[in-house]
Enzyme design. Structure first.
Site, PDB file in Angstrom:
ATOM      1  N   GLU A 175       0.833  -1.219   0.000  1.00  0.00           N
ATOM      2  CA  GLU A 175       0.000   0.000   0.000  1.00  0.00           C
ATOM      3  C   GLU A 175       0.862   1.262   0.000  1.00  0.00           C
ATOM      4  O   GLU A 175       0.393   2.352   0.315  1.00  0.00           O
ATOM      5  CB  GLU A 175      -0.956  -0.027   1.200  1.00  0.00           C
ATOM      6  CG  GLU A 175      -1.911  -1.214   1.212  1.00  0.00           C
ATOM      7  CD  GLU A 175      -3.125  -1.050   0.291  1.00  0.00           C
ATOM      8  OE1 GLU A 175      -3.722   0.025   0.262  1.00  0.00           O
ATOM      9  OE2 GLU A 175      -3.471  -2.031  -0.418  1.00  0.00           O
ATOM     10  N   HIS A 251      -4.808   1.542   7.205  1.00  0.00           N
ATOM     11  CA  HIS A 251      -3.404   1.870   6.899  1.00  0.00           C
ATOM     12  C   HIS A 251      -2.776   2.400   8.185  1.00  0.00           C
ATOM     13  O   HIS A 251      -3.448   3.068   8.982  1.00  0.00           O
ATOM     14  CB  HIS A 251      -3.298   2.989   5.847  1.00  0.00           C
ATOM     15  CG  HIS A 251      -3.676   2.583   4.456  1.00  0.00           C
ATOM     16  ND1 HIS A 251      -4.458   3.373   3.640  1.00  0.00           N
ATOM     17  CD2 HIS A 251      -3.370   1.490   3.732  1.00  0.00           C
ATOM     18  CE1 HIS A 251      -4.614   2.785   2.471  1.00  0.00           C
ATOM     19  NE2 HIS A 251      -3.965   1.632   2.495  1.00  0.00           N
ATOM     20  N   CYS A 372      -3.216  11.161   3.583  1.00  0.00           N
ATOM     21  CA  CYS A 372      -3.500  10.239   2.475  1.00  0.00           C
ATOM     22  C   CYS A 372      -3.320  10.935   1.138  1.00  0.00           C
ATOM     23  O   CYS A 372      -2.974  10.313   0.140  1.00  0.00           O
ATOM     24  CB  CYS A 372      -4.947   9.765   2.500  1.00  0.00           C
ATOM     25  SG  CYS A 372      -5.439   8.936   3.981  1.00  0.00           S
TER      26      CYS A 372
HETATM   27  O1  SUG Z   1      -7.899   2.830  -0.111  1.00  0.00           O
HETATM   28  N1  SUG Z   1     -10.736   4.903  -0.038  1.00  0.00           N
HETATM   29  C1  SUG Z   1      -9.289   4.762   0.063  1.00  0.00           C
HETATM   30  C2  SUG Z   1      -8.746   5.691   1.112  1.00  0.00           C
HETATM   31  C3  SUG Z   1      -7.228   5.715   1.112  1.00  0.00           C
HETATM   32  C4  SUG Z   1      -6.664   6.493   2.231  1.00  0.00           C
HETATM   33  N2  SUG Z   1      -5.268   6.500   2.153  1.00  0.00           N
HETATM   34  C5  SUG Z   1      -4.421   6.437   3.208  1.00  0.00           C
HETATM   35  N3  SUG Z   1      -4.832   6.135   4.411  1.00  0.00           N
HETATM   36  N4  SUG Z   1      -3.179   6.638   2.970  1.00  0.00           N
HETATM   37  C6  SUG Z   1      -8.914   3.313   0.401  1.00  0.00           C
HETATM   38  O2  SUG Z   1      -9.634   2.693   1.200  1.00  0.00           O
HETATM   39  C7  SUG Z   1     -12.929   4.568  -1.059  1.00  0.00           C
HETATM   40  C8  SUG Z   1     -13.555   4.593  -2.438  1.00  0.00           C
HETATM   41  C9  SUG Z   1     -15.050   4.424  -2.390  1.00  0.00           C
HETATM   42  O3  SUG Z   1     -15.562   3.734  -1.520  1.00  0.00           O
HETATM   43  O4  SUG Z   1     -15.742   5.014  -3.278  1.00  0.00           O
HETATM   44  C10 SUG Z   1     -11.425   4.401  -1.080  1.00  0.00           C
HETATM   45  O5  SUG Z   1     -10.881   3.840  -2.015  1.00  0.00           O
END
Ligand code: SUG
Length: 449
Positions: A175, A251, A372
């Site tokens: 990730e 994460h 993020c």
């Molecule tokens: O991978 N959300 C992302 C959020 C990422 C956050 N990044 C960090 N913590 N670095 C994920 O879960 C949601 C998309 C949706 O449900 O439409 C999404 O992909």
């Protein structure tokens, strides 16, 4: 005055930003799946944060969004015909698939790659490894375009080395920088690279979460260490506490953040806090500045409040030696225990002296906070000159990009809109223009004919 810097490269929110409940284990994504989104507001909230940081004197870059809906993936999955015919078929046969290939999730560039600055690597080059994001289908289709954007942004092979994503299989679930931190005295002196993982893929005797997935493996991080040529003594691995993953910490950057000589994290973040501290101290060795551990106890802030406020998904930025500012989302101000903790923190002896609050509600509603949204890249003064000069945020780019958003973005999207062929055309027109604004060349499949 040391002219090296840590630049933040934020993902510009794409025109199809929407809420589709695609991320099992990410509480906000699941909770907001039925909401209408506002792509225009989302992009502008992101641009406002980038501009504010640039105005504060930080090096701030921009990473372009991806082409969505992603027709090449649908064709790979057997859909044939014109773009409009494919959209009609997938809407009828597999509507959830359409939402997955339409996600603007590449905005969260902390997941784009793992970055090792040149001071840490054997060959003295800055290394990027694009993350495979294999745990979520909608994110697993990002790495090819991400790699193209990174290559167009950091093009000079004399300074930058790009590695492709690890094998796209759970054993090497990666990730990117969301599970990676770096501790150092100055940004261009050798640092300790800190890799956090959710499970050991080849060793099932170690604890694992039981409710939500561990997206990132130890084996993935070990492969990155080998590829980037990092010194064994300057690398620390730590396992995330499986219980916090099961509570919604998908994460590590939802529960910890590090910068230079400060590690700011929650008491429950790691499986073994004592070991994490000892290992980091050993790697830190006899560097002259102390390594600060700022551990937030349960009694001050609960894990639940961390997840709701995204306290640790903040950006910890250095204004000078032992003088840091914390960039937090507005949800921190709205969570009483967190806000009180932050007041105490900034008046304590810890090196975090200021808190700045940003409204990032559109991204937060999908589980993406300030940290993020950015990929950190520590650059020497020379490397900074070698970055594509058009991707830096400044007054002119800010004005141009806001104009571009106003011209191309919708202010409301619901799931059924994703089937509209007009949305695909609008997005491609916008992205085509963006590649010119950022001088990226032809990075999207639709530009390759
Ligand atoms: O991978 N959300 C992302 C959020 C990422 C956050 N990044 C960090 N913590 N670095 C994920 O879960 C949601 C998309 C949706 O449900 O439409 C999404 O992909």
């Amino acid at each position: 005055m040391n002219s090296a810097c840590e630049a933040n490269f934020d993902g510009l929110v794409g025109p199809t930003h929407n809420y589709s409940g695609l991320s099992f284990g990410n509480v906000a994504s699941l909770k907001n799946s039925a909401q209408a989104s506002n792509p225009k507001a989302a992009a502008k909230q992101g641009l406002a944060k980038m501009k504010a940081l640039a105005d504060m004197g930080f090096a701030q870059g921009i990473l372009a969004p991806h082409e969505r809906p992603h027709l090449p993936t649908l064709r790979k999955l057997g859909f044939i015909g014109t773009d409009a015919q494919i959209l009609a078929k997938v809407t009828k046969q597999a509507p959830k698939l359409l939402t997955a290939v339409s996600s603007a999730s590449c905005m969260w560039t902390a997941n784009a790659a793992t970055v090792s600055p040149s001071a840490d690597t054997k060959d003295g080059k800055l290394h990027f490894s694009t993350a495979n994001l294999v745990n979520k289908f909608h994110r697993s289709i990002e790495h090819e375009t991400t790699a193209a954007i990174l290559r167009a942004s950091f093009a000079d092979p004399e300074y930058f080395t790009h590695h492709e994503a690890l094998p796209s299989v759970e054993h090497f679930g990666d990730e990117g920088a969301a599970n990676h931190s770096r501790f150092c005295e100055q940004y261009d002196t050798a640092g300790v690279e800190f890799f956090v993982y959710g499970m050991e893929a080849f060793n099932s005797s170690m604890p694992r979460p039981s409710r939500f997935p561990a997206r990132h493996t130890l084996e993935a991080s070990q492969a990155i260490v080998r590829r980037h040529g990092l010194a064994e003594s300057q690398v620390v691995f730590a396992q995330q506490n499986p219980e916090v993953i099961d509570a919604g910490v998908f994460h590590n950057d939802v529960i910890a953040v590090g910068n230079r000589n400060a590690h700011f994290y929650h008491q429950e973040a790691f499986l073994d806090n004592h070991k994490m501290q000892q290992d980091l101290l050993k790697a830190w060795g006899d560097r002259t500045s102390p390594l600060h551990f700022i551990e937030v106890p349960n009694q001050a802030v609960s894990v639940q409040d961390c997840i709701e406020s995204y306290l640790f998904n903040s950006q910890l930025l250095s204004r000078g030696d032992n003088d840091m500012v914390l960039i937090v989302p507005a949800e921190c101000q709205q969570t009483p225990a967190v806000w009180q903790y932050l007041q105490e923190l900034t008046t304590s002896s810890a090196p975090i002296n200021q808190v700045e609050v940003f409204d990032l509600k559109q991204s937060m509603s999908n589980g993406g906070g300030p940290a993020c949204l950015r990929l950190r890249v520590a650059l020497t003064a020379t490397e900074r000159q070698a970055v594509n000069s058009n991707i830096w945020m400044n007054d002119q780019q800010f004005e141009r990009l806001n104009f571009w958003v106003d011209k191309h973005y919708r202010d409301r999207l619901v799931e059924t809109d994703l089937a509209d062929p007009q949305l695909l055309t609008e997005s491609r027109t916008a992205l085509d223009e963006l590649t010119q604004l950022l001088s990226l060349g032809s990075i999207y499949p639709f530009q390759q004919g």
